[in-house]
Design a protein around this motif. Structure first.
Motif, short mmCIF file in Angstrom:
data_model
loop_
_atom_site.label_atom_id
_atom_site.label_comp_id
_atom_site.label_asym_id
_atom_site.label_seq_id
_atom_site.Cartn_x
_atom_site.Cartn_y
_atom_site.Cartn_z
N THR A 33 5.32 1.97 -10.11
CA THR A 33 6.27 3.08 -10.12
C THR A 33 6.50 3.60 -8.70
N LYS A 34 5.38 3.75 -7.97
CA LYS A 34 5.48 4.24 -6.60
C LYS A 34 6.29 3.29 -5.71
N ALA A 35 5.99 2.00 -5.79
CA ALA A 35 6.69 1.02 -4.94
C ALA A 35 8.17 0.95 -5.29
N TRP A 36 8.47 1.07 -6.58
CA TRP A 36 9.88 0.95 -7.00
C TRP A 36 10.71 2.14 -6.49
N ALA A 37 10.04 3.23 -6.19
CA ALA A 37 10.76 4.40 -5.68
C ALA A 37 10.89 4.37 -4.16
N MET A 38 10.28 3.34 -3.54
CA MET A 38 10.29 3.27 -2.08
C MET A 38 11.32 2.26 -1.59
N SER A 39 11.77 2.45 -0.34
CA SER A 39 12.66 1.46 0.26
C SER A 39 11.82 0.26 0.71
N SER A 40 12.50 -0.87 0.94
CA SER A 40 11.80 -2.06 1.44
C SER A 40 11.01 -1.73 2.69
N GLN A 41 11.67 -1.02 3.59
CA GLN A 41 11.03 -0.73 4.87
C GLN A 41 9.79 0.14 4.68
N ALA A 42 9.88 1.12 3.78
CA ALA A 42 8.74 2.01 3.54
C ALA A 42 7.56 1.22 2.95
N ILE A 43 7.85 0.30 2.05
CA ILE A 43 6.78 -0.53 1.47
C ILE A 43 6.12 -1.37 2.57
N ILE A 44 6.96 -2.00 3.37
CA ILE A 44 6.43 -2.87 4.43
C ILE A 44 5.63 -2.04 5.45
N ASP A 45 6.11 -0.85 5.74
CA ASP A 45 5.37 0.03 6.66
C ASP A 45 3.98 0.36 6.11
N GLU A 46 3.93 0.61 4.80
CA GLU A 46 2.64 0.94 4.17
C GLU A 46 1.68 -0.26 4.24
N ILE A 213 -4.09 -2.74 -5.04
CA ILE A 213 -4.99 -1.57 -4.95
C ILE A 213 -4.53 -0.61 -3.84
N LEU A 214 -3.87 -1.14 -2.83
CA LEU A 214 -3.32 -0.27 -1.79
C LEU A 214 -2.30 0.70 -2.40
N PHE A 215 -1.38 0.15 -3.21
CA PHE A 215 -0.32 1.01 -3.76
C PHE A 215 -0.83 1.86 -4.92
N ALA A 216 -1.95 1.48 -5.51
CA ALA A 216 -2.56 2.34 -6.52
C ALA A 216 -3.22 3.55 -5.83
N HIS A 217 -3.44 3.43 -4.51
CA HIS A 217 -4.01 4.52 -3.72
C HIS A 217 -3.14 4.70 -2.48
N ASP A 218 -3.76 4.73 -1.29
CA ASP A 218 -2.95 4.78 -0.06
C ASP A 218 -3.74 4.17 1.09
N ALA A 219 -3.10 4.10 2.26
CA ALA A 219 -3.70 3.40 3.39
C ALA A 219 -5.01 4.05 3.83
N GLN A 220 -5.07 5.38 3.69
CA GLN A 220 -6.29 6.09 4.10
C GLN A 220 -7.46 5.71 3.18
N TRP A 221 -7.20 5.71 1.87
CA TRP A 221 -8.22 5.29 0.90
C TRP A 221 -8.62 3.85 1.19
N PHE A 222 -7.62 3.03 1.48
CA PHE A 222 -7.87 1.61 1.69
C PHE A 222 -8.86 1.40 2.83
N ALA A 223 -8.75 2.25 3.87
CA ALA A 223 -9.57 2.07 5.07
C ALA A 223 -10.94 2.73 4.97
N GLU A 224 -11.26 3.27 3.78
CA GLU A 224 -12.58 3.88 3.62
C GLU A 224 -13.70 2.84 3.76
N TYR A 225 -13.37 1.61 3.46
CA TYR A 225 -14.31 0.52 3.70
C TYR A 225 -13.78 -0.37 4.81
N GLY A 226 -14.71 -1.08 5.46
CA GLY A 226 -14.28 -2.02 6.48
C GLY A 226 -14.58 -1.51 7.87
#
Lengths: 405, 149
Positions: A33-46, A213-226
């Motif tokens: 749902t989140k990705a479908w509401a975003m532009s191509s560029q916004a998805i790629i930026d994420e 899993i990135l789009f189920a959360h966000d980039a900040q959550w994603f970077a909690e590990y690594g």
């Protein structure tokens, strides 16, 4: 606890891996749902912001690849999930698709949406018939919920038929097109000319699951590990002389020794209990000595210092009773069998290495082998020929591993 | 064209009914006929060629590339993974057990490269099922059961 479960679902989950309940439980419906509401560029930026790199072995930045396909000229574009996992010691995509097939598919749909593709293929090896059924069920679920299907994004499964080389991206395109799965000369790259000459985005199963899993959360959550250099987690496939063989999800940056020895991960070296070597990355990977294992972390820079790479995430463990000449002979035969024969350096080179191995010349004809290996790396058309000598060369560089058993 | 060829042509045409007459359908089409006939004889390849309107040499060229289409006439393939990880865990004894049990049966035992089951080594693949942590006894029983399911 060292093991993470983000790409792999929570073990307590009682929902069917391909069910609508699982889609909701994992937050994948929200991701769509989140990705479908975003532009191509916004998805790629994420995707770019997350720092996800390709998990099939090449570690190419995923956002950059998506951006190339998005910008490429073409009315028709395709997306492809590469599930043709056929390399020795590599089985993480199998486990991921068995346990959570919706993740990779949701990533595939988001990829298609981002680059404007209406048709997606999942290419899966013919030996994974049971996994293929699970994948088909998951596609049905997404179709019933209106995310996939004709008129939306049509997802088609293609079953390979026993050809390791078909996992090479351009060979895979030829296979889908109904031709012999021989690799194409690059450039042009798939991002410009892939399936039927159209811009094509092809990604490994695990890469796509990361997107979900990135789009189920966000980039900040994603970077909690690594690590700073490489965010997120990686699936590693432990096999051979290890107490707890299997697929584990671990953060980038974890010490290799912990991956082998932690009680909730590898649980320690099995067999004799004494480590001879680890073959990291797959059949075309690098042998690491016990000392190198002790100094390495699961990250590209740390392993790069030893000339190694994470590759597909295969971690093959050998105790000190294993004759590494025997292992190398097996690898040599594998590559000689699987070379498509299209280009000379690979067709002849893989055969010669196998012959030298069979005649017991691996430890004596080192200069010949180095020269041969260099020619294959320089002149082969595709990754198979270019990387087939790598494991062998890594042992030639480590005389300490060459002792007789 | 003799009557047998004619029969195969009709059967293959029926098997492939509904598939778009398109080159990209060749691999799925070959899977359909292999699931039915196991072996891709010249007659079967010719029938696929005619049915999909793709030259015989092209169909043969594609079909002969893939290991899983290279089956012995009239025999069910039994794949024993003999790659490094399974070999370390006793694939050799599985192979012996399978070959022993296959004598006089419509079964062809084949060495397979990595089946992607290294966490459950040794592995075998019989019919539509992968056997994990296979034992010689289990493989023997599975080979003897071929054709009796």
């Amino acid at each position: 606890m060292n093991e993470v479960r983000r790409l792999l679902p929570d073990l307590r989950s009682a929902s069917g891996p391909a069910s609508p309940e699982r889609l909701a439980e994992r937050g994948f419906d929200q991701a769509l749902t989140k990705a479908w509401a975003m532009s191509s560029q916004a998805i790629i930026d994420e995707v770019t912001a997350s720092g996800i790199k390709g998990r099939g072995g090449a570690a190419f930045p995923t956002g950059l690849k998506w951006s190339s396909v998005n910008k490429a000229e073409g009315q028709t574009k395709y997306v492809v999930m590469n599930a043709d996992e056929s390399e020795l010691g590599t089985f993480k995509d199998r486990v991921l698709l068995e346990e959570d097939p919706l993740g990779a598919l949701v990533g595939l749909l988001i990829a298609a949406h981002a680059v404007g593709a209406r048709k997606a293929f999942c290419y899966i090896r013919g030996e994974y018939r049971e996994v293929e059924q699970m994948l088909a069920k998951a596609i049905d679920t997404l179709t019933q919920l209106g995310w996939a299907g004709p008129g939306r994004i049509d997802v088609e499964i293609r079953r390979g038929a026993g050809a390791y080389i078909a996992g090479e991206e351009t060979a895979l395109f030829n296979s889908i097109e109904g031709k012999r799965p021989e690799p194409r000369v690059k450039p042009p790259f798939p991002t410009n000319k892939g399936l039927w000459g159209s811009p094509t985005l092809i990604q490994n199963v695990e890469t796509l699951a990361n997107v979900a899993i990135l789009f189920a959360h966000d980039a900040q959550w994603f970077a909690e590990y690594g690590t700073k250099a490489t965010a997120g987690t990686k699936l590693v496939a432990l096999s051979g002389h290890i107490q707890r063989p299997g697929v584990y999800e671990v953060p980038f940056g974890m010490a290799l020794a912990d991956i082998l020895n932690a009680p909730d991960l590898g649980g320690g070296v099995a067999g004799s209990g004494r480590l001879r070597a680890v073959l990291l990355g797959g059949a075309a990977g690098t042998f690491l000595s016990p000392d190198e294992v002790a100094q390495s972390q699961l990250d590209y820079a740390s392993l790069g210092a030893f000339g190694a790479s994470i590759g597909s995430g295969a971690v093959m463990v050998f105790d000190d009773t294993v004759d590494l000449q025997w292992v190398l002979t097996k690898l040599a035969r594998f590559f000689a069998d699987e070379s498509c024969g299209q280009c000379v350096p690979c067709r002849i080179g893989t055969q010669r290495i196998w012959e030298i191995a069979e005649k017991g010349g691996l430890w004596t004809r080192t200069e010949d082998l180095r020269e041969l290996g260099q020619a294959m790396r320089d002149a082969s058309i595709c990754g198979l020929g270019q990387t087939a000598p790598l494991a062998l060369l890594s042992i030639l560089d480590r005389p300490g591993l060459r002792q007789d058993v | 064209m003799d009557t047998q060829d004619l029969a195969i042509n009709t059967e293959v045409a029926a098997l492939l009914q509904g598939m778009p007459r398109d080159r990209s359908q060749l691999l799925p089409a070959l899977w359909r006929v292999v699931d039915r006939y196991q072996e891709l004889t010249p007659g079967v390849i010719d029938a696929v060629s005619q049915s999909l309107n793709i030259p015989y040499a092209e169909v043969y060229g594609v079909a002969s590339f893939y290991t899983l289409f290279d089956n012995a006439p009239g025999k069910v393939p039994v794949h024993i993974c003999t790659d490094v990880m399974c070999a370390l865990q006793g694939a050799g004894s599985l192979q012996e057990a399978a070959e022993d049990a296959a004598l006089g049966r419509p079964v062809a035992v084949r060495e397979s490269a990595c089946l992607g089951q290294c966490d459950h080594a040794p592995a075998a693949w019989i019919g539509s099922q992968v056997m994990r942590r296979a034992t010689p006894e289990a493989v023997r029983a599975a080979v003897k059961a071929v054709g009796h399911e």
